[in-house]
Write a protein that holds these residues in place. Structure first.
Motif, PDB file in Angstrom:
ATOM      1  N   LEU A 199      -3.039   2.795 -11.081  1.00 24.42           N
ATOM      2  CA  LEU A 199      -4.058   3.788 -11.010  1.00 24.42           C
ATOM      3  C   LEU A 199      -4.048   4.840 -11.663  1.00 24.42           C
ATOM      4  N   TYR A 200      -2.747   5.679 -11.443  1.00 27.29           N
ATOM      5  CA  TYR A 200      -2.454   6.716 -12.064  1.00 27.29           C
ATOM      6  C   TYR A 200      -2.548   6.918 -13.513  1.00 27.29           C
ATOM      7  N   ARG A 217       5.487   3.580  -3.929  1.00 27.27           N
ATOM      8  CA  ARG A 217       4.965   4.435  -4.635  1.00 27.27           C
ATOM      9  C   ARG A 217       4.784   3.804  -6.229  1.00 27.27           C
ATOM     10  N   TRP A 261      -8.491   5.377  -1.129  1.00 27.87           N
ATOM     11  CA  TRP A 261      -7.209   5.086  -1.447  1.00 27.87           C
ATOM     12  C   TRP A 261      -6.224   5.880  -0.612  1.00 27.87           C
ATOM     13  N   THR A 316       3.235   1.014  -6.699  1.00 28.68           N
ATOM     14  CA  THR A 316       2.174   0.089  -6.655  1.00 28.68           C
ATOM     15  C   THR A 316       0.981   0.734  -7.431  1.00 28.68           C
ATOM     16  N   TRP A 317       1.053   2.271  -7.176  1.00 27.89           N
ATOM     17  CA  TRP A 317      -0.241   2.947  -7.810  1.00 27.89           C
ATOM     18  C   TRP A 317       0.020   3.372  -9.157  1.00 27.89           C
ATOM     19  N   SER A 325      -1.046  11.850  -1.616  1.00 28.95           N
ATOM     20  CA  SER A 325      -2.039  11.033  -2.015  1.00 28.95           C
ATOM     21  C   SER A 325      -3.423  11.889  -1.929  1.00 28.95           C
ATOM     22  N   VAL A 343      -3.069   4.839   2.063  1.00 28.02           N
ATOM     23  CA  VAL A 343      -1.859   5.133   1.938  1.00 28.02           C
ATOM     24  C   VAL A 343      -1.136   5.848   3.229  1.00 28.02           C
ATOM     25  N   VAL A 358       0.785  -1.315  -0.186  1.00 25.38           N
ATOM     26  CA  VAL A 358       0.061   0.030  -0.145  1.00 25.38           C
ATOM     27  C   VAL A 358       0.874   1.236  -0.020  1.00 25.38           C
TER      28      VAL A 358
END
Length: 189
Positions: free
Chosen positions: A43-44, A37, A146, A39-40, A121, A150, A34
């Motif tokens: 999503l971005y 950096r 989310w 990991t997401w 975030s 984070v 979680v």
């Protein structure tokens, strides 16, 4: 130090120790994921793709400009305006806490007020929420959840006090909302 500040710092520390103390080796992998950096990035990427599909190249460029401004303000601001000015040690650098904190991710930099993870975030969550709220009520909720995950991970991992995270969330969220509300008329989402 006044009685209020003593009480405040004591309770901030106690809440951190409680959150950090709920950890287990089995859950560490989840919270490390979680907080990561990279990991997401999907999503971005999805959010940028979605902006491009909804408002084209002009909208995508507008969002990228807003993101660049927002990240400079939230990330660099959290370090230069807060961490390097206030100089509050991360809990993992406080000698009395080093033996009682679980630190699955190590410690990180010397100073922790405010949390850059929380600021960044919540900046993203605030900006995209302001941009899309009129048309999509679910996405803002998911982004706030989310950003909360984070932020919570930073306390779970023992690298930030709850107030570091809270003030980081307010700081970053304010920047994101401001930019999103200002940019909403430029980007038709």
């Amino acid at each position: 130090m006044s009685d209020f500040w003593t009480w405040f710092i004591e309770n901030d520390t106690n809440l951190l120790l409680y959150i950090n103390g709920t950890g287990s080796e089995r859950m560490d992998a989840f919270w490390l994921l979680v907080t990561g950096r990279w990991t997401w990035m999907p999503l971005y990427g999805f959010l940028l793709w979605w902006v491009w599909k909804k408002s084209g190249r002009r909208g995508l460029v507008g969002v990228l400009v807003l993101l660049a401004i927002g990240l400079v303000l939230s990330d660099a601001g959290s370090v230069w305006v807060f961490k390097n000015t206030i100089k509050r040690l991360r809990p993992c650098h406080v000698e009395e806490l080093q033996e009682v904190l679980r630190l699955p991710a190590g410690c990180g930099g010397l100073y922790g007020f405010i949390s850059s993870h929380a600021a960044n975030s919540f900046m993203l969550a605030g900006m995209f929420s302001a941009l899309v709220f009129r048309r999509n009520k679910l996405l803002p909720l998911l982004l706030v959840v989310w950003a909360t995950f984070v932020s919570y991970s930073r306390m779970y991992l023992g690298v930030h006090y709850p107030t570091d995270v809270l003030f980081g969330a307010v700081y970053g969220g304010s920047i994101g909302l401001f930019l999103g509300l200002r940019g909403r008329h430029l980007i038709n989402l």
